[in-house]
Design an enzyme around this catalytic site. Structure first.
Site, PDB file in Angstrom:
ATOM      1  N   HIS A 158      -5.996   1.966  -4.519  1.00 17.80           N
ATOM      2  CA  HIS A 158      -4.895   1.306  -3.650  1.00 17.80           C
ATOM      3  C   HIS A 158      -4.316  -0.283  -3.502  1.00 17.80           C
ATOM      4  CE1 HIS A 158      -7.895  -1.305  -0.236  1.00 17.80           C
ATOM      5  NE2 HIS A 158      -8.324  -1.309  -1.213  1.00 17.80           N
ATOM      6  N   HIS A 176      -2.044   1.363   6.059  1.00 20.71           N
ATOM      7  CA  HIS A 176      -2.788   0.968   5.192  1.00 20.71           C
ATOM      8  C   HIS A 176      -3.411   2.357   4.470  1.00 20.71           C
ATOM      9  CE1 HIS A 176      -3.776  -1.099   1.641  1.00 20.71           C
ATOM     10  NE2 HIS A 176      -5.418  -0.359   1.464  1.00 20.71           N
ATOM     11  N   CYS A 215       0.559  -1.098  -0.271  1.00 21.35           N
ATOM     12  CA  CYS A 215      -0.020   0.297   0.443  1.00 21.35           C
ATOM     13  C   CYS A 215       1.211   1.417   0.263  1.00 21.35           C
ATOM     14  CB  CYS A 215      -1.082   0.013   1.151  1.00 21.35           C
ATOM     15  SG  CYS A 215       0.017  -0.344   2.519  1.00 21.35           S
TER      16      CYS A 215
END
Length: 391
Positions: A366, A354, A306
């Site tokens: 993402h 994240h 990420c």
């Protein structure tokens, strides 16, 4: 002689024996049933519990991935520093050796001239300071010779300091590499546990789990659409207000205009316009990466985690983001979710493990988790921590 003991009651003895035998047989039968019975199976977790456990393991793996990224970054920095220090030590050692040769020539010349022999020892000593203090021989040297000795001392001290610094850097590198190894093992263990849980599901359970996932996505999409409508209404209100203000300003300027008015200069680009131009590059890059696999610890070009994706995307706009989510969240300005703009970074979970790139309408691009690809998804799919505008 006849015995005086009374004979035992045979009837009582027989009844007692029968009772014992019956009890024994009953116990044997129960033991046999227990032995043949299947072992009791522990309570099987519900599908919802499995889903939560798997989600938790993936999130924990994401946290471990950020630790891995941090350790890797520190390891690379420590290695670069160590390499630079080792080069510096080598250069300074060469200079010390050159100075030592020069002192050797001075000592040889003094020896040929019949000067005191201990001067040669002085000039070639590894620790001239001690020798000077003991013998006070500096007075025997000329000004040029004294300078040569002082230069040698300075170079030798600097070389030793750099050598000590390099040793400290080596220790830091070793510690960073140990952290790197530990984090890697942690990621692999968490992912292994998640895979093991999923592998125990039946086909029917897998179908039900997929349905739970679809319901979760639908709810996240509903929230995203709600945010999109709200943001669109706010933008429309701002647009109308700006148009009204522009009309009023134009009317005022027209009333005050002279017959030959000067051509008004172009208004400078606003901060919003500048940010939108950067965000356009960021989003264009992120869109071009859709479909590439998530791989923990990866930062392109063929796969990403990420924070690796967000780092590379913002690099397209000339903004150098740190490697981890924990450092990326500190770069720029924090804004509310309602005021999020395309290009903003959306961070998730309490541990900020994240991150995704907001593209508008409550959605982001993402790199989700192992086994998935870079994709568009609702920002409400996970609990939001914060939204940050990097530039």
């Amino acid at each position: 002689m006849a015995s005086h003991r009374k004979p035992r009651n045979s009837r009582i003895r027989t009844s007692h024996a029968v009772g014992i035998t019956s009890a024994a047989l009953t116990s044997v039968a129960l033991l046999a049933q227990t032995a043949n019975a299947a072992p009791a199976e522990p309570d099987k977790p519900s599908l919802e519990e499995v889903q939560k456990k798997v989600d938790d393991l993936y999130r924990e793996a994401g946290t471990a991935t950020q630790k891995y990224n941090l350790a890797k970054e520190r390891s690379e920095q420590a290695r670069d520093k160590l390499n630079g220090l080792q080069d510096e030590v080598a250069k300074r050692t060469d200079k010390v050796n050159d100075a030592r040769r020069e002192l050797g020539q001075i000592a040889a010349a003094q020896y040929r001239n019949g000067t005191a022999s201990d001067t040669a020892v002085l000039l070639l000593s590894d620790n001239p300071d001690d020798y000077f203090a003991q013998r006070q021989l500096m007075g025997r040297l000329s000004g040029q010779q004294q300078k040569a000795v002082e230069d040698f001392q300075t170079l030798q001290t600097q070389a030793n300091e750099k050598r000590d610094e390099a040793n400290d850097s080596l220790v830091q590198l070793t510690e960073s590499e140990d952290d790197l190894k530990t984090s890697k093992q942690d990621v692999q263990r968490k992912l292994g546990e998640a895979r093991q849980l999923l592998s125990k599901l039946t086909e029917e359970e897998k179908r039900r789990l997929a349905e739970l996932e679809r319901q979760r996505e639908a709810e996240a999409k509903r929230k995203a659409e709600e945010l999109a409508r709200k943001q669109a209404a706010e933008e429309e209100a701002k647009r109308k207000a700006a148009e009204e203000a522009a009309r009023e300003e134009a009317a005022q300027e027209e009333a005050a205009q002279e017959e030959t008015p000067e051509q008004p200069a172009e208004p400078p680009a606003s901060e919003d316009d500048a940010y939108a131009a950067k965000a356009e590059k960021v989003i264009a890059f992120a869109q071009s990466q859709i479909g590439k696999p998530y791989v923990w610890g990866a930062a392109g070009p063929d796969s990403y985690d990420c924070s690796g994706l967000t780092q590379k995307a913002w690099a397209q706009a000339g903004i150098e983001l740190p490697r981890t989510t924990w450092d990326q969240v500190k770069v720029g300005t924090t804004v509310s979710v309602d005021n999020a703009k395309p290009g903003d970074l959306v961070f998730f979970y309490d541990d900020i493990s994240h991150v995704g790139i907001y593209i508008g309408n409550g959605e982001m691009i993402h790199a989700p988790k192992p086994g998935t690809n870079v994709r568009v998804e609702s920002i409400y799919y996970m609990p939001i921590h914060s939204v940050v505008r990097p530039a």
